[in-house]
Design an enzyme around this catalytic site. Structure first.
Site, PDB file in Angstrom:
ATOM      1  N   PHE A   1       0.804  -1.212   0.000  1.00  0.00           N
ATOM      2  CA  PHE A   1       0.000   0.000   0.000  1.00  0.00           C
ATOM      3  C   PHE A   1       0.843   1.271   0.000  1.00  0.00           C
ATOM      4  CE2 PHE A   1      -3.454  -2.724   2.016  1.00  0.00           C
ATOM      5  CZ  PHE A   1      -4.114  -2.875   0.804  1.00  0.00           C
ATOM      6  N   CYS A   2       2.136   1.138  -0.254  1.00  0.00           N
ATOM      7  CA  CYS A   2       2.997   2.324  -0.273  1.00  0.00           C
ATOM      8  C   CYS A   2       2.751   3.100  -1.564  1.00  0.00           C
ATOM      9  CB  CYS A   2       4.460   1.908  -0.174  1.00  0.00           C
ATOM     10  SG  CYS A   2       5.596   3.297  -0.186  1.00  0.00           S
ATOM     11  N   TRP A   3       2.522   4.411  -1.427  1.00  0.00           N
ATOM     12  CA  TRP A   3       2.263   5.233  -2.609  1.00  0.00           C
ATOM     13  C   TRP A   3       3.565   5.687  -3.265  1.00  0.00           C
ATOM     14  CZ3 TRP A   3      -1.569   9.406  -0.327  1.00  0.00           C
ATOM     15  CH2 TRP A   3      -2.652   8.755   0.261  1.00  0.00           C
ATOM     16  N   GLU A   4       4.672   5.426  -2.617  1.00  0.00           N
ATOM     17  CA  GLU A   4       5.986   5.915  -3.081  1.00  0.00           C
ATOM     18  C   GLU A   4       5.957   7.435  -3.227  1.00  0.00           C
ATOM     19  OE1 GLU A   4       7.089   3.571  -6.517  1.00  0.00           O
ATOM     20  OE2 GLU A   4       6.098   1.848  -5.625  1.00  0.00           O
ATOM     21  N   CYS A   5       5.367   8.092  -2.239  1.00  0.00           N
ATOM     22  CA  CYS A   5       5.210   9.548  -2.309  1.00  0.00           C
ATOM     23  C   CYS A   5       6.455  10.271  -1.814  1.00  0.00           C
ATOM     24  CB  CYS A   5       4.008   9.984  -1.481  1.00  0.00           C
ATOM     25  SG  CYS A   5       4.230   9.732   0.297  1.00  0.00           S
TER      26      CYS A   5
END
Lengths: 264, 156
Positions: free
Chosen positions: B41-45
């Site tokens: 669920f990591c958005w890599e934001c």
């Protein structure tokens, strides 16, 4: 109470050799626990592999003198004042607990090996150091554990939630607290309570030093190593692949200061 | 690829836990260090990467600007108001960028929706989002690309 060597009073009922054996056994537990942890977790292998990788991307070779100077600066600035924690309550609490623990342990070894059962009374300064060290450990430790722990401060967990990571800090606090209580009741001739807290003091020491493999005890060894590696990497230009310091005019951007992480 | 934490660098300060918009950066119960509990669920934001005061969090950059085997690292210098990026490609080429920090203080510049005017039926059914088009600093309607200008072929 503060000026009485609690171990010399104890030596009237327990052999000084047994007390000294207990201290040596605790030191042996630290060594065994750390070695087993190093073998199992492979953290030292990781550390040296990482250092080798960093060396490959170094922009320049550091001389022995330069390396020594960086290591000394790291010891004085980063390690002795735990600079990694930045300016704030966490750092104050950590420094207080760290120096309190060092004083407590050093004074324990000196009192047990030099002034217990030898017929020589300890100079007032050593029992004072032992008690002050225990008090500093308690102040820094309880402050940290009750209010500053990240799972309480940033994650909003209740203070009474105990996790495996608390094994080290709670065992250390139990040592300092029960040690102080034992010394107090022994000096006020309340022998029943004195023996109760002596048993608790011994038990908490066994948990603290016997739990090295499972607890965060070894961070005292790894963290200084990591700080030295970080500063050496900054100096040789490898910087763990981080960008160099920005060459920008003053106040290039908004420069928002970090706030305490408690916006849950 | 999701974020990951260098345990030797992390000091468990909680800044990444605080800032993660996906609420997946948490504190490990065994060693009290940060950990990404749900990498899927990591958005890599990059919020946690930038927020970390010890540069302990890393993430592989998007494949559209750097192929595999590279590194993207960030250094945030609050006193200068700068955020620097270093991209190191697998062939050793490096690119350095310096940008101003544009982060706003916590809790400020949050639209006070309750105090604004109520939208009418037309606005509710419109394709426009809240404050559009004025909030985009453009006059009139949103720009559009005529379909006849599209090239034929497959679009990704």
């Amino acid at each position: 109470m503060m000026s009485i060597n609690p171990f010399s009073v104890l030596a009237e009922t327990i052999s000084p050799a047994a007390i000294q054996f207990f201290v040596l056994a605790m030191i042996a537990l630290i060594i065994i626990g750390t070695i087993v942890q190093m073998i199992h977790h492979k953290n030292v292998t990781y550390f040296f592999n990482n250092a080798k990788k960093a060396k490959l991307s170094a922009e320049r070779e550091l001389g022995a003198g330069e390396k020594t100077s960086i290591i000394l600066k790291t010891v004085v600035h980063d390690i002795a004042t735990t600079a990694e924690l930045g300016a704030g309550k966490r750092r104050v609490a950590h420094v207080m607990g760290m120096y309190g623990t060092i004083l407590f342990w050093v004074a324990s070894v000196v009192l047990v090996f030099c002034y217990t059962g030898t017929g020589t009374a300890a100079p007032t300064i050593w029992p004072m150091i032992w008690h002050v060290g225990a008090i500093m450990t308690c102040v820094g430790g309880y402050w940290f554990w009750l209010f500053l722990r990240v799972d309480v401060l940033a994650e909003a967990h209740p203070w009474y939630r105990i996790i495996k990571a608390d094994l080290f800090v709670l065992a250390l606090l139990a040592c300092a607290t029960t040690g102080l209580a034992w010394s107090y009741f022994q000096s006020s001739n309340s022998m029943g309570l004195s023996y109760l807290f002596l048993i608790l003091f011994i038990t908490s020491n066994i948990v603290l030093f016997g739990g090295v493999y499972w607890s965060k005890f070894a961070h005292m060894i790894y963290k200084p190593g990591a700080a030295i590696q970080k500063n050496l990497a900054e100096a040789d230009g490898s910087r763990d692949n981080l960008p160099p310091l920005a060459d920008a005019p003053k106040q290039f951007g908004l420069g928002i200061k970090r706030e305490q992480p408690k916006h849950y | 690829m999701s974020t990951f934490v260098y345990m030797t660098r992390c000091d468990g300060c909680g800044h990444c836990v605080d800032i993660c918009p996906s609420d997946i950066m948490h504190i490990d119960e065994n060693i009290r260090r940060a950990v990404n509990i749900e990498p899927n669920f990591c958005w890599e934001c990059y919020s946690c990467v930038k927020a970390c005061p010890n540069h302990a969090i890393d993430v592989r950059g998007y494949a559209d600007f750097a192929p595999m085997g590279h590194s993207v690292r960030v250094r945030r210098e609050e006193e200068k108001g700068t955020i620097s990026w270093k991209i190191k490609f697998r062939n050793g080429t490096t690119k350095d960028f310096v940008s101003p920090i544009t982060t706003k203080p916590w809790g400020k510049f949050i639209p006070k929706l309750a105090e604004g005017e109520k939208p009418n039926e037309n606005e509710i059914n419109s394709q426009m989002l809240y404050t559009e088009p004025n909030g985009l600093n453009i006059d009139g309607k949103l720009p559009s690309v005529p379909k006849d200008t599209f090239k034929k072929g497959v679009y990704y």
